[in-house]
Motif scaffolding. Structure first.
Motif, PDB file in Angstrom:
ATOM      1  N   TYR A 116       0.845  -1.200   0.000  1.00  0.00           N
ATOM      2  CA  TYR A 116       0.000   0.000   0.000  1.00  0.00           C
ATOM      3  C   TYR A 116       0.875   1.243   0.000  1.00  0.00           C
ATOM      4  CZ  TYR A 116      -3.489  -3.420   1.541  1.00  0.00           C
ATOM      5  OH  TYR A 116      -4.304  -4.518   1.653  1.00  0.00           O
ATOM      6  N   LYS A 117       0.397   2.302  -0.607  1.00  0.00           N
ATOM      7  CA  LYS A 117       1.166   3.520  -0.731  1.00  0.00           C
ATOM      8  C   LYS A 117       0.711   4.626   0.226  1.00  0.00           C
ATOM      9  CE  LYS A 117       2.423   2.659  -5.525  1.00  0.00           C
ATOM     10  NZ  LYS A 117       3.363   1.676  -5.119  1.00  0.00           N
ATOM     11  N   GLN A 118      -0.402   4.409   0.913  1.00  0.00           N
ATOM     12  CA  GLN A 118      -0.905   5.439   1.830  1.00  0.00           C
ATOM     13  C   GLN A 118      -1.178   4.844   3.201  1.00  0.00           C
ATOM     14  OE1 GLN A 118      -4.261   6.948  -0.311  1.00  0.00           O
ATOM     15  NE2 GLN A 118      -5.592   5.268   0.257  1.00  0.00           N
ATOM     16  N   ARG A 119      -1.215   5.754   4.197  1.00  0.00           N
ATOM     17  CA  ARG A 119      -1.375   5.324   5.586  1.00  0.00           C
ATOM     18  C   ARG A 119      -2.220   6.357   6.334  1.00  0.00           C
ATOM     19  NH1 ARG A 119       4.178   5.101   7.842  1.00  0.00           N
ATOM     20  NH2 ARG A 119       4.193   2.944   7.153  1.00  0.00           N
ATOM     21  N   VAL A 120      -3.066   5.865   7.222  1.00  0.00           N
ATOM     22  CA  VAL A 120      -3.774   6.735   8.156  1.00  0.00           C
ATOM     23  C   VAL A 120      -3.284   6.403   9.558  1.00  0.00           C
ATOM     24  CG1 VAL A 120      -5.813   7.080   6.713  1.00  0.00           C
ATOM     25  CG2 VAL A 120      -5.775   5.219   8.365  1.00  0.00           C
ATOM     26  N   LEU A 121      -3.387   7.378  10.448  1.00  0.00           N
ATOM     27  CA  LEU A 121      -2.904   7.235  11.819  1.00  0.00           C
ATOM     28  C   LEU A 121      -4.080   7.351  12.783  1.00  0.00           C
ATOM     29  CD1 LEU A 121       0.091   9.737  11.505  1.00  0.00           C
ATOM     30  CD2 LEU A 121       0.129   7.279  11.088  1.00  0.00           C
ATOM     31  N   LEU A 122      -4.177   6.385  13.692  1.00  0.00           N
ATOM     32  CA  LEU A 122      -5.216   6.396  14.717  1.00  0.00           C
ATOM     33  C   LEU A 122      -4.561   6.330  16.078  1.00  0.00           C
ATOM     34  CD1 LEU A 122      -7.557   3.698  13.140  1.00  0.00           C
ATOM     35  CD2 LEU A 122      -7.905   6.167  13.086  1.00  0.00           C
ATOM     36  N   ILE A 123      -5.179   6.977  17.070  1.00  0.00           N
ATOM     37  CA  ILE A 123      -4.691   6.915  18.443  1.00  0.00           C
ATOM     38  C   ILE A 123      -5.817   6.381  19.319  1.00  0.00           C
ATOM     39  CG2 ILE A 123      -5.260   9.315  19.015  1.00  0.00           C
ATOM     40  CD1 ILE A 123      -2.473   9.350  20.503  1.00  0.00           C
ATOM     41  N   PHE A 124      -5.473   5.443  20.201  1.00  0.00           N
ATOM     42  CA  PHE A 124      -6.452   4.772  21.059  1.00  0.00           C
ATOM     43  C   PHE A 124      -6.197   5.164  22.508  1.00  0.00           C
ATOM     44  CE2 PHE A 124      -7.778   0.864  23.433  1.00  0.00           C
ATOM     45  CZ  PHE A 124      -9.141   0.987  23.202  1.00  0.00           C
TER      46      PHE A 124
END
Length: 131
Positions: free
Chosen positions: A31-39
């Motif tokens: 994959y060429k894209q990424r999202v960031l999540l914080i828990f």
């Protein structure tokens, strides 16, 4: 599907700064894209980057290139700082009070047990507040 990596940062389980604090789902899949999540122990928030101070939220950057190591390091630092400030909920240890009978409880397991026990009388206590 999304063809996107998801980097998830858990504030509570933050490890030492030398170790990675995130799990990256989809890594190595090309994959060429990424999202960031914080828990924070109870829910996930999307991490975004403002292009400049005071920028409208419509301009927030929500998707990053997987090669953007700078934004990944910024997210790690944010997660570490949130951990230092105790900005998380420890579901096993947080203190609750039943709003029906005022009984003090510790953790999610106590709250569930209390609700089940009071359900036997026909009126389960299911309203709690953290204190």
């Amino acid at each position: 599907h999304f063809s996107t990596e998801f980097a998830v940062f858990n504030i509570q389980t933050q490890r030492s700064a030398a170790q990675r604090s995130e799990q990256i789902f989809g890594q190595g899949q090309g994959y060429k894209q990424r999202v960031l999540l914080i828990f924070d122990g109870t829910h996930y928030d999307l991490l975004v980057k403002q292009p400049f101070e005071g920028a409208p939220t419509a301009l927030d950057v929500r998707i990053f290139e997987v090669t953007d190591d700078i934004v990944l390091q910024m997210a790690r630092e944010l997660c570490l700082e949130a951990n230092r400030q105790k900005q998380f909920t420890d579901l096993a240890k947080f203190k609750l009070r039943c709003l029906v009978c005022q009984k003090g409880l510790v953790g999610e397991a106590d709250a569930q047990a209390h609700a089940q026990e009071t359900a036997k009388s026909g009126a389960p206590h299911i309203n709690f507040a953290e204190y």
